[in-house]
Design a protein around this motif. Structure first.
Motif: not given
Length: 110
Positions: A2-18, A21-28
């Motif tokens: 899925k793509e989300t709209k931002t003020s600069r265009g469309t972005t993919r959700r993969s950076p958010v998911i990545t 995941i990295f936050a969980l790998v560090i924080l847990l």
């Protein structure tokens, strides 16, 4: 994806998911280590006569953790993570204005 709209265009959700995941790998593991150390301090305090020395590290851990947690919550509440790109553009714009005013003062001064 899925793509989300931002003020600069469309972005993919993969950076958010990545990032999540990295936050969980560090924080847990960090949370696990903190919880184990805290549990050890409590056991020392309860188990030994001389374990009273463990009170100070426990209080320090709690105060430092709560302080960082409240600071993080305050930053979220004041929108400090909404647009993390804006400060660099603001800084460059202010620098451009200062350079222009400096150049004008040199021209007027001569």
């Amino acid at each position: 994806m899925k793509e989300t709209k931002t003020s600069r265009g469309t972005t993919r959700r993969s950076p958010v998911i990545t990032t999540t995941i990295f936050a969980l790998v560090i924080l847990l593991p960090s949370l696990y280590g903190f919880a184990n150390k805290f549990r050890e301090f409590i056991q020392i305090y309860r188990g030994e006569v001389d374990g009273i020395f463990a009170i100070t590290p426990i209080v320090n851990y709690l105060l430092a953790s709560l302080g960082f947690f409240f600071l993080f919550c305050w930053a979220i509440a004041h929108g400090m993570f909404r647009d993390i790109e804006r400060p660099k553009y603001t800084m460059l714009e202010i620098e451009r204005k200062l350079d222009e005013s400096f150049d004008e003062s040199l021209v007027i001064g001569h």
